[in-house]
Design an enzyme around this catalytic site. Structure first.
Site, PDB file in Angstrom:
ATOM      1  N   ARG A  62       0.844  -1.206   0.000  1.00 37.44           N
ATOM      2  CA  ARG A  62       0.000   0.000   0.000  1.00 37.44           C
ATOM      3  C   ARG A  62       0.882   1.261   0.000  1.00 37.44           C
ATOM      4  O   ARG A  62       0.587   2.244  -0.666  1.00 37.44           O
ATOM      5  CB  ARG A  62      -0.936   0.017   1.214  1.00 37.44           C
ATOM      6  CG  ARG A  62      -2.031  -1.012   1.131  1.00 37.44           C
ATOM      7  CD  ARG A  62      -2.952  -0.941   2.337  1.00 37.44           C
ATOM      8  NE  ARG A  62      -3.640   0.354   2.403  1.00 37.44           N
ATOM      9  CZ  ARG A  62      -4.392   0.706   3.448  1.00 37.44           C
ATOM     10  NH1 ARG A  62      -4.516  -0.103   4.498  1.00 37.44           N
ATOM     11  NH2 ARG A  62      -5.010   1.867   3.466  1.00 37.44           N
ATOM     12  N   GLN A 107      -9.772  10.893   6.699  1.00 39.53           N
ATOM     13  CA  GLN A 107      -9.752   9.514   7.187  1.00 39.53           C
ATOM     14  C   GLN A 107      -8.656   8.734   6.450  1.00 39.53           C
ATOM     15  O   GLN A 107      -8.387   7.579   6.780  1.00 39.53           O
ATOM     16  CB  GLN A 107     -11.100   8.832   6.953  1.00 39.53           C
ATOM     17  CG  GLN A 107     -12.277   9.506   7.658  1.00 39.53           C
ATOM     18  CD  GLN A 107     -13.598   8.922   7.209  1.00 39.53           C
ATOM     19  OE1 GLN A 107     -14.071   7.916   7.754  1.00 39.53           O
ATOM     20  NE2 GLN A 107     -14.197   9.535   6.212  1.00 39.53           N
ATOM     21  N   ASN A 108      -8.071   9.356   5.457  1.00 45.23           N
ATOM     22  CA  ASN A 108      -7.099   8.674   4.608  1.00 45.23           C
ATOM     23  C   ASN A 108      -5.728   8.640   5.269  1.00 45.23           C
ATOM     24  O   ASN A 108      -5.342   9.576   5.970  1.00 45.23           O
ATOM     25  CB  ASN A 108      -7.008   9.360   3.239  1.00 45.23           C
ATOM     26  CG  ASN A 108      -8.348   9.316   2.506  1.00 45.23           C
ATOM     27  OD1 ASN A 108      -9.200   8.461   2.816  1.00 45.23           O
ATOM     28  ND2 ASN A 108      -8.557  10.230   1.584  1.00 45.23           N
ATOM     29  N   HIS A 154      -7.357   8.656  11.140  1.00 43.96           N
ATOM     30  CA  HIS A 154      -7.049   7.215  11.146  1.00 43.96           C
ATOM     31  C   HIS A 154      -5.557   6.958  10.997  1.00 43.96           C
ATOM     32  O   HIS A 154      -5.134   5.883  10.579  1.00 43.96           O
ATOM     33  CB  HIS A 154      -7.840   6.502  10.031  1.00 43.96           C
ATOM     34  CG  HIS A 154      -9.314   6.495  10.301  1.00 43.96           C
ATOM     35  ND1 HIS A 154     -10.251   6.241   9.337  1.00 43.96           N
ATOM     36  CD2 HIS A 154     -10.016   6.742  11.438  1.00 43.96           C
ATOM     37  CE1 HIS A 154     -11.468   6.317   9.868  1.00 43.96           C
ATOM     38  NE2 HIS A 154     -11.348   6.632  11.139  1.00 43.96           N
ATOM     39  N   CYS A 156      12.413  -2.892  16.109  1.00 42.61           N
ATOM     40  CA  CYS A 156      12.582  -1.643  16.864  1.00 42.61           C
ATOM     41  C   CYS A 156      14.018  -1.537  17.375  1.00 42.61           C
ATOM     42  O   CYS A 156      14.551  -2.498  17.963  1.00 42.61           O
ATOM     43  CB  CYS A 156      11.598  -1.638  18.040  1.00 42.61           C
ATOM     44  SG  CYS A 156      11.796  -0.246  19.153  1.00 42.61           S
ATOM     45  N   THR A 206     -16.513   9.808   1.212  1.00 42.49           N
ATOM     46  CA  THR A 206     -16.591   8.852   2.309  1.00 42.49           C
ATOM     47  C   THR A 206     -17.965   8.194   2.317  1.00 42.49           C
ATOM     48  O   THR A 206     -18.980   8.832   2.039  1.00 42.49           O
ATOM     49  CB  THR A 206     -16.302   9.505   3.680  1.00 42.49           C
ATOM     50  OG1 THR A 206     -16.346   8.497   4.705  1.00 42.49           O
ATOM     51  CG2 THR A 206     -17.284  10.615   4.008  1.00 42.49           C
ATOM     52  N   SER A 207     -17.957   6.889   2.649  1.00 35.69           N
ATOM     53  CA  SER A 207     -19.239   6.154   2.695  1.00 35.69           C
ATOM     54  C   SER A 207     -19.998   6.490   3.969  1.00 35.69           C
ATOM     55  O   SER A 207     -21.176   6.144   4.110  1.00 35.69           O
ATOM     56  CB  SER A 207     -18.954   4.643   2.633  1.00 35.69           C
ATOM     57  OG  SER A 207     -18.098   4.268   3.722  1.00 35.69           O
ATOM     58  N   ASN A 266     -19.936  13.209  -3.735  1.00 34.89           N
ATOM     59  CA  ASN A 266     -19.730  11.767  -3.869  1.00 34.89           C
ATOM     60  C   ASN A 266     -20.499  11.322  -5.107  1.00 34.89           C
ATOM     61  O   ASN A 266     -21.622  11.780  -5.323  1.00 34.89           O
ATOM     62  CB  ASN A 266     -20.293  11.070  -2.602  1.00 34.89           C
ATOM     63  CG  ASN A 266     -19.793   9.653  -2.453  1.00 34.89           C
ATOM     64  OD1 ASN A 266     -19.823   8.861  -3.402  1.00 34.89           O
ATOM     65  ND2 ASN A 266     -19.329   9.319  -1.265  1.00 34.89           N
ATOM     66  N   GLU A 273     -21.886   8.636  -5.526  1.00 30.63           N
ATOM     67  CA  GLU A 273     -23.000   7.745  -5.127  1.00 30.63           C
ATOM     68  C   GLU A 273     -23.623   8.250  -3.826  1.00 30.63           C
ATOM     69  O   GLU A 273     -22.943   8.874  -3.010  1.00 30.63           O
ATOM     70  CB  GLU A 273     -22.461   6.324  -4.886  1.00 30.63           C
ATOM     71  CG  GLU A 273     -21.906   5.640  -6.109  1.00 30.63           C
ATOM     72  CD  GLU A 273     -21.262   4.282  -5.737  1.00 30.63           C
ATOM     73  OE1 GLU A 273     -20.667   3.665  -6.627  1.00 30.63           O
ATOM     74  OE2 GLU A 273     -21.350   3.894  -4.557  1.00 30.63           O
TER      75      GLU A 273
HETATM   76  N1  APR Z   1     -14.699  10.816  -5.815  1.00 31.39           N
HETATM   77  C1  APR Z   1     -15.417  10.934  -4.662  1.00 31.39           C
HETATM   78  N2  APR Z   1     -15.927   9.887  -3.976  1.00 31.39           N
HETATM   79  C2  APR Z   1     -15.698   8.661  -4.489  1.00 31.39           C
HETATM   80  C3  APR Z   1     -14.965   8.439  -5.672  1.00 31.39           C
HETATM   81  C4  APR Z   1     -14.459   9.584  -6.338  1.00 31.39           C
HETATM   82  N3  APR Z   1     -13.753   9.470  -7.471  1.00 31.39           N
HETATM   83  N4  APR Z   1     -14.923   7.092  -5.917  1.00 31.39           N
HETATM   84  C5  APR Z   1     -15.591   6.495  -4.900  1.00 31.39           C
HETATM   85  N5  APR Z   1     -16.065   7.433  -4.055  1.00 31.39           N
HETATM   86  C6  APR Z   1     -16.832   7.251  -2.826  1.00 31.39           C
HETATM   87  C7  APR Z   1     -17.648   5.986  -2.766  1.00 31.39           C
HETATM   88  O1  APR Z   1     -18.930   6.216  -3.347  1.00 31.39           O
HETATM   89  C8  APR Z   1     -17.754   5.782  -1.258  1.00 31.39           C
HETATM   90  O2  APR Z   1     -18.874   6.483  -0.745  1.00 31.39           O
HETATM   91  O3  APR Z   1     -15.901   7.139  -1.793  1.00 31.39           O
HETATM   92  C9  APR Z   1     -16.479   6.412  -0.726  1.00 31.39           C
HETATM   93  C10 APR Z   1     -15.452   5.392  -0.256  1.00 31.39           C
HETATM   94  O4  APR Z   1     -15.989   4.759   0.873  1.00 31.39           O
HETATM   95  P1  APR Z   1     -15.046   3.771   1.730  1.00 31.39           P
HETATM   96  O5  APR Z   1     -14.293   2.884   0.812  1.00 31.39           O
HETATM   97  O6  APR Z   1     -15.917   3.192   2.797  1.00 31.39           O
HETATM   98  O7  APR Z   1     -13.969   4.752   2.379  1.00 31.39           O
HETATM   99  P2  APR Z   1     -14.099   5.611   3.697  1.00 31.39           P
HETATM  100  O8  APR Z   1     -15.475   6.159   3.847  1.00 31.39           O
HETATM  101  O9  APR Z   1     -12.981   6.579   3.690  1.00 31.39           O
HETATM  102  O10 APR Z   1     -13.828   4.496   4.833  1.00 31.39           O
HETATM  103  C11 APR Z   1     -13.711   4.960   6.146  1.00 31.39           C
HETATM  104  O11 APR Z   1     -13.025   2.749   6.817  1.00 31.39           O
HETATM  105  O12 APR Z   1     -11.795   0.917   6.181  1.00 31.39           O
HETATM  106  C12 APR Z   1     -11.824   2.004   7.040  1.00 31.39           C
HETATM  107  O13 APR Z   1     -10.002   3.142   7.952  1.00 31.39           O
HETATM  108  C13 APR Z   1     -10.666   2.906   6.754  1.00 31.39           C
HETATM  109  O14 APR Z   1     -10.593   5.321   6.722  1.00 31.39           O
HETATM  110  C14 APR Z   1     -11.303   4.191   6.254  1.00 31.39           C
HETATM  111  C15 APR Z   1     -12.686   4.123   6.858  1.00 31.39           C
END
Ligand code: APR
Length: 249
Positions: free
Chosen positions: A75, A105-106, A123, A156, A197-198, A222, A224
């Site tokens: 990663r 959150q990234n 995170h 370490c 973010t979802s 977003n 979606e």
């Molecule tokens: N631009 C904007 N949003 C997008 C794009 C894009 N090009 N492509 C996908 N998405 C949206 C998706 O529709 C979804 O709603 O990004 C979101 C990604 O959701 P997740 O994969 O759940 O990511 P996130 O919400 O950041 O997850 C939160 O979960 O796994 C843990 O620690 C990890 O920080 C992460 C946390």
């Protein structure tokens, strides 16, 4: 996609004109157009072989540190090979026009590489290496190996235990300072942009509701609908790289 929805343009301009402040909350979707796969809603084969929900845990580390470390090294290399996109650069430009707190959150460093100051990595960070046992910080990285392989973690220099990535694993507490900054930014802002973010992982997913309770206007960007969409004042069905450059104009 060629224009900012009028209501969103208006609330941003009003925030700037009235000396308001912005809080931007980003998730994995912010990095998607840089080629970094999201965690959910993606059928990217990268995750289908290595389930983040299973590997991003202290138990997985204890059980097979070489697999978890190899996955994180992969990663880290993917982030190193990626570039910030126009959306990252647009947020950096926006911060030059209006007071902006960036909460992400990234765990990648794409915001920083685009010129943003990140107020809170709630995170943690991929490259913030530390000892699993004593917490001693480490910076050196071992040589990268192609693909996801089992790679024995570095040791370490203080106690000899294994070095882990500085990301928050499921079940672990968020970094105090980052979370305090995130809550403060959400409580103080006039306008919150929630990008990519979802909205499924708390407590970060609770920040938009907190901002709204404190009187902020909350806008979701977003492609979606998400678990948070019904709580938003405005929803813009667009990707980060499409929407944010238009927002900055
Ligand atoms: N631009 C904007 N949003 C997008 C794009 C894009 N090009 N492509 C996908 N998405 C949206 C998706 O529709 C979804 O709603 O990004 C979101 C990604 O959701 P997740 O994969 O759940 O990511 P996130 O919400 O950041 O997850 C939160 O979960 O796994 C843990 O620690 C990890 O920080 C992460 C946390």
């Amino acid at each position: 996609m060629d224009a900012v929805p009028a209501a969103i343009a208006e609330v941003l301009q009003r925030t700037i004109d009235t000396g308001g402040t912005l809080c931007v909350l980003t998730g994995a979707g912010m990095s998607a157009e840089s080629g970094i796969p999201t965690f959910r809603g993606t059928h990217d084969s990268l995750w289908s072989r290595f389930d983040p929900m299973r590997l991003a845990t202290a138990d997985a580390w204890r059980e097979d540190p070489a697999l978890v470390w190899g996955w994180y090294r992969w990663r880290m290399q993917a982030v190193r090979d990626a570039q910030p996109h126009a959306g990252h650069r647009a947020l950096a430009a926006l911060a030059r026009r209006v007071p902006l707190s960036l909460v992400t959150q990234n765990v990648d460093d794409l915001h920083e590489r685009a010129g943003s100051i990140v107020d809170a990595h709630v995170h943690g960070g991929l490259f913030a290496l530390r000892c699993f046992a004593c917490g001693h910080a480490h910076t050196a990285l071992d040589d990268y190996m192609e693909g996801v392989q089992r790679v024995e973690p570095m040791r370490c220099t203080a106690c000899g235990d294994r070095i882990r990535p500085g990301v928050v694993w499921f079940g672990e507490a968020l970094p105090d300072d980052a979370w305090t900054s995130a809550v403060d930014a959400a409580e103080r802002c006039t306008l919150m942009l929630v990008v990519g973010t979802s909205g499924l992982v708390y407590p970060a997913a609770g920040l938009p509701a907190l901002a709204r309770r404190k009187g902020a206007t909350v806008v979701e960007i977003n492609p979606e609908p998400t678990a948070l969409s019904t709580e938003m004042d405005l929803v813009w069905l667009a990707t980060a790289a499409q929407a944010l450059p238009l927002l900055v104009g």
